[in-house]
Design a protein around this motif. Structure first.
Motif, PDB file in Angstrom:
ATOM      1  N   ASN A   1      11.464  -5.274  -2.378  1.00  0.00           N
ATOM      2  CA  ASN A   1      10.829  -6.574  -2.061  1.00  0.00           C
ATOM      3  C   ASN A   1       9.771  -6.724  -2.907  1.00  0.00           C
ATOM      4  OD1 ASN A   1       8.797  -5.194  -0.926  1.00  0.00           O
ATOM      5  ND2 ASN A   1       8.532  -6.521   1.046  1.00  0.00           N
ATOM      6  N   ASP A   2       9.015  -7.963  -3.256  1.00  0.00           N
ATOM      7  CA  ASP A   2       7.856  -8.056  -4.109  1.00  0.00           C
ATOM      8  C   ASP A   2       6.700  -7.160  -3.776  1.00  0.00           C
ATOM      9  OD1 ASP A   2       9.207  -9.909  -5.623  1.00  0.00           O
ATOM     10  OD2 ASP A   2       8.567 -11.643  -4.821  1.00  0.00           O
ATOM     11  N   GLU A   3       6.446  -7.098  -2.465  1.00  0.00           N
ATOM     12  CA  GLU A   3       5.182  -6.363  -2.162  1.00  0.00           C
ATOM     13  C   GLU A   3       5.333  -4.950  -2.526  1.00  0.00           C
ATOM     14  OE1 GLU A   3       2.790  -7.393  -0.471  1.00  0.00           O
ATOM     15  OE2 GLU A   3       3.147  -9.251   0.511  1.00  0.00           O
ATOM     16  N   MET A   4       6.410  -4.340  -2.534  1.00  0.00           N
ATOM     17  CA  MET A   4       6.527  -2.940  -2.933  1.00  0.00           C
ATOM     18  C   MET A   4       6.641  -2.840  -4.503  1.00  0.00           C
ATOM     19  SD  MET A   4       8.848  -1.242  -0.024  1.00  0.00           S
ATOM     20  CE  MET A   4      10.363  -2.277  -0.643  1.00  0.00           C
ATOM     21  N   ALA A   5       7.333  -3.723  -5.103  1.00  0.00           N
ATOM     22  CA  ALA A   5       7.051  -3.911  -6.693  1.00  0.00           C
ATOM     23  C   ALA A   5       5.658  -3.939  -6.930  1.00  0.00           C
ATOM     24  CB  ALA A   5       7.870  -4.898  -7.044  1.00  0.00           C
ATOM     25  N   LEU A   6       4.988  -4.779  -6.503  1.00  0.00           N
ATOM     26  CA  LEU A   6       3.655  -5.005  -6.670  1.00  0.00           C
ATOM     27  C   LEU A   6       2.600  -3.874  -6.454  1.00  0.00           C
ATOM     28  CD1 LEU A   6       3.364  -8.673  -5.306  1.00  0.00           C
ATOM     29  CD2 LEU A   6       2.871  -8.009  -7.733  1.00  0.00           C
ATOM     30  N   GLY A   7       3.011  -3.074  -5.461  1.00  0.00           N
ATOM     31  CA  GLY A   7       2.326  -1.855  -5.333  1.00  0.00           C
ATOM     32  C   GLY A   7       2.679  -0.750  -6.492  1.00  0.00           C
ATOM     33  N   ALA A   8       3.746  -0.805  -6.938  1.00  0.00           N
ATOM     34  CA  ALA A   8       4.124   0.042  -7.858  1.00  0.00           C
ATOM     35  C   ALA A   8       3.372  -0.399  -9.259  1.00  0.00           C
ATOM     36  CB  ALA A   8       5.522   0.198  -8.279  1.00  0.00           C
ATOM     37  N   ILE A   9       3.307  -1.736  -9.473  1.00  0.00           N
ATOM     38  CA  ILE A   9       2.393  -2.160 -10.515  1.00  0.00           C
ATOM     39  C   ILE A   9       0.989  -1.472 -10.446  1.00  0.00           C
ATOM     40  CG2 ILE A   9       1.561  -4.229 -11.657  1.00  0.00           C
ATOM     41  CD1 ILE A   9       4.286  -5.554 -11.167  1.00  0.00           C
ATOM     42  N   GLU A  10       0.243  -1.879  -9.246  1.00  0.00           N
ATOM     43  CA  GLU A  10      -1.094  -1.237  -8.797  1.00  0.00           C
ATOM     44  C   GLU A  10      -0.945   0.167  -9.330  1.00  0.00           C
ATOM     45  OE1 GLU A  10      -2.288  -2.183  -5.076  1.00  0.00           O
ATOM     46  OE2 GLU A  10      -1.969  -4.423  -5.587  1.00  0.00           O
TER      47      GLU A  10
ATOM     48  N   ALA B   1       0.931  -1.390  -0.221  1.00  0.00           N
ATOM     49  CA  ALA B   1      -0.120   0.029  -0.025  1.00  0.00           C
ATOM     50  C   ALA B   1       0.932   1.298   0.014  1.00  0.00           C
ATOM     51  CB  ALA B   1      -1.004  -0.062   1.174  1.00  0.00           C
ATOM     52  N   GLU B   2       1.900   1.238   0.896  1.00  0.00           N
ATOM     53  CA  GLU B   2       2.799   2.460   0.871  1.00  0.00           C
ATOM     54  C   GLU B   2       3.378   2.554  -0.330  1.00  0.00           C
ATOM     55  OE1 GLU B   2       5.225   3.249   4.303  1.00  0.00           O
ATOM     56  OE2 GLU B   2       4.001   1.910   5.357  1.00  0.00           O
ATOM     57  N   ALA B   3       3.898   1.372  -1.006  1.00  0.00           N
ATOM     58  CA  ALA B   3       4.590   1.712  -2.294  1.00  0.00           C
ATOM     59  C   ALA B   3       3.607   2.233  -3.422  1.00  0.00           C
ATOM     60  CB  ALA B   3       5.322   0.220  -2.988  1.00  0.00           C
ATOM     61  N   GLN B   4       2.447   1.720  -3.577  1.00  0.00           N
ATOM     62  CA  GLN B   4       1.451   2.157  -4.489  1.00  0.00           C
ATOM     63  C   GLN B   4       1.165   3.848  -4.504  1.00  0.00           C
ATOM     64  OE1 GLN B   4      -2.394   0.214  -4.236  1.00  0.00           O
ATOM     65  NE2 GLN B   4      -3.455   1.767  -5.831  1.00  0.00           N
ATOM     66  N   THR B   5       1.236   4.215  -3.060  1.00  0.00           N
ATOM     67  CA  THR B   5       1.193   5.761  -2.786  1.00  0.00           C
ATOM     68  C   THR B   5       2.418   6.225  -3.465  1.00  0.00           C
ATOM     69  OG1 THR B   5      -0.179   5.400  -1.015  1.00  0.00           O
ATOM     70  CG2 THR B   5       0.882   7.490  -1.162  1.00  0.00           C
ATOM     71  N   LEU B   6       3.537   5.819  -3.067  1.00  0.00           N
ATOM     72  CA  LEU B   6       4.773   6.536  -3.729  1.00  0.00           C
ATOM     73  C   LEU B   6       4.868   6.506  -5.047  1.00  0.00           C
ATOM     74  CD1 LEU B   6       7.785   5.204  -1.511  1.00  0.00           C
ATOM     75  CD2 LEU B   6       6.968   7.336  -1.541  1.00  0.00           C
ATOM     76  N   MET B   7       4.545   5.384  -5.600  1.00  0.00           N
ATOM     77  CA  MET B   7       4.371   5.342  -7.386  1.00  0.00           C
ATOM     78  C   MET B   7       3.346   6.340  -7.829  1.00  0.00           C
ATOM     79  SD  MET B   7       6.363   3.863  -9.446  1.00  0.00           S
ATOM     80  CE  MET B   7       6.603   3.956 -11.152  1.00  0.00           C
ATOM     81  N   GLU B   8       2.398   6.515  -7.321  1.00  0.00           N
ATOM     82  CA  GLU B   8       1.225   7.191  -7.708  1.00  0.00           C
ATOM     83  C   GLU B   8       1.873   8.881  -7.677  1.00  0.00           C
ATOM     84  OE1 GLU B   8      -2.035   6.498  -5.078  1.00  0.00           O
ATOM     85  OE2 GLU B   8      -2.664   4.701  -6.090  1.00  0.00           O
TER      86      GLU B   8
END
Length: 328
Positions: free
Chosen positions: A219-228, A195-202
């Protein structure tokens, strides 16, 4: 079902080949992971609970949730010391703060075996984990090769001060130094959180429209957040070079879809290997019961006496992703 059958078979063979140590009560072992919110540490915990010595009752295992807080982990160590645990397996949230907990256990005569993340202490009995500098280099190299050593990337880091964040960033930077034409536009922690990675990438997509070519997620969780975030912006993840680390289930599916690359970190080998080493520390007659030592002959048991056991990394590829998914 296939996993359960294989687990039962390996457990039966291990128990048959290894005599249970003569003891009045089970060994009391505490596992202290930094947090259980994300899938990787859940896999790590499940693997430890499935260790043959735990299943047979030879070990009374208690898993504590560190809740990503060094003070919580310190309190958990105090509990284990007060309750006279025989051994502790430690995956610290902070490389420096964790040393205080190790010191307290050492003073109480309780061996501490590190697993997954490191602590800056010479008092650790042993460490069973993987080389995070190497994985940081490997994931960045994947992104840079896809970009042809040109363009702009962002780096999404783990919790600042945790050994994996420090070491993976070192590996990231070593790879980036070989591609001087690649610019790092942004670099910030998302604390292993999707979730935090998604916000950063947005935010980064808004700040750098059309400029980001690659994402190095530690890590994968953050890479997946970026993809979202990329998908939410109406963009195609396959137009970016994206890589993560761990080989969690959603990442395996994303690799299969062509959206990202990942490197498998073997949580099972780290967890079960650490428990074998911890049991050897409290019982000199103990012989390893996990099958991970046969799985990785390049990591020999050496009578459980090594200070470092380095679990190899496995790049996730189109050729092996289906077999890795079958193991989940």
């Amino acid at each position: 079902m296939r996993k359960e059958i294989m687990l039962g078979l390996s457990t039966a063979l291990a128990v048959a080949a290894t005599p249970v140590a003569a003891q009045d009560e089970p060994f009391k072992v505490g596992a202290a992971p930094y947090g259980l919110q994300a899938e990787f540490m859940q896999i790590w915990t499940e693997a430890m609970e499935e260790h043959p010595a735990v299943l047979s009752g030879e070990v009374d295992l208690t898993v504590f949730d560190g809740r990503y807080d060094a003070l919580v982990q310190q309190d958990q160590f105090e509990t284990m010391i007060t309750q006279q645990y025989d051994a502790i397996i430690f995956a610290p949230i902070d490389i420096e703060a964790g040393a205080t907990a190790v010191q307290a256990a050492y003073d109480a005569g309780i061996p501490v075996v590190g697993s997954n993340t490191r602590v800056n202490s010479d008092l650790l009995h042993s460490y069973v984990g993987s080389d995070d500098v190497k994985s940081g280099y490997m994931e960045a190299e994947i992104v840079l090769n896809e970009l042809g050593c040109e363009g702009n990337v962002v780096i999404i880091e783990g919790p600042i001060g945790q050994s994996a964040q420090i070491s993976r960033l070192k590996g990231n930077m070593e790879a980036l130094s070989e591609c001087p034409d690649v610019q790092v536009l942004e670099q910030q922690t998302a604390n292993w959180s999707r979730a935090e990675a998604q916000t950063l990438m947005e935010n980064w997509l808004t700040a750098h429209p059309g400029e980001i070519d690659g994402v190095i997620g530690q890590n994968d969780e953050m890479a997946l957040g970026a993809i979202e975030a990329i998908k939410a912006a109406g963009l195609d993840p396959q137009d970016f070079a994206i890589a993560g680390i761990d080989g969690i289930t959603d990442a395996l599916y994303a690799v299969k879809a062509g959206d990202m690359a990942s490197i498998l970190q073997d949580a099972r080998a780290q967890a079960q290997g650490a428990l074998d080493v911890a049991l050897k520390a409290v019982d000199p007659s103990y012989e390893p019961q996990s099958d991970i030592w046969e799985q990785y002959p390049q990591m020999p048991w050496n009578n459980g006496e090594d200070k470092l056991y380095n679990v190899p990394w496995t790049p996730v590829t189109p050729e092996n992703v289906d077999s890795l998914l079958e193991m989940r």
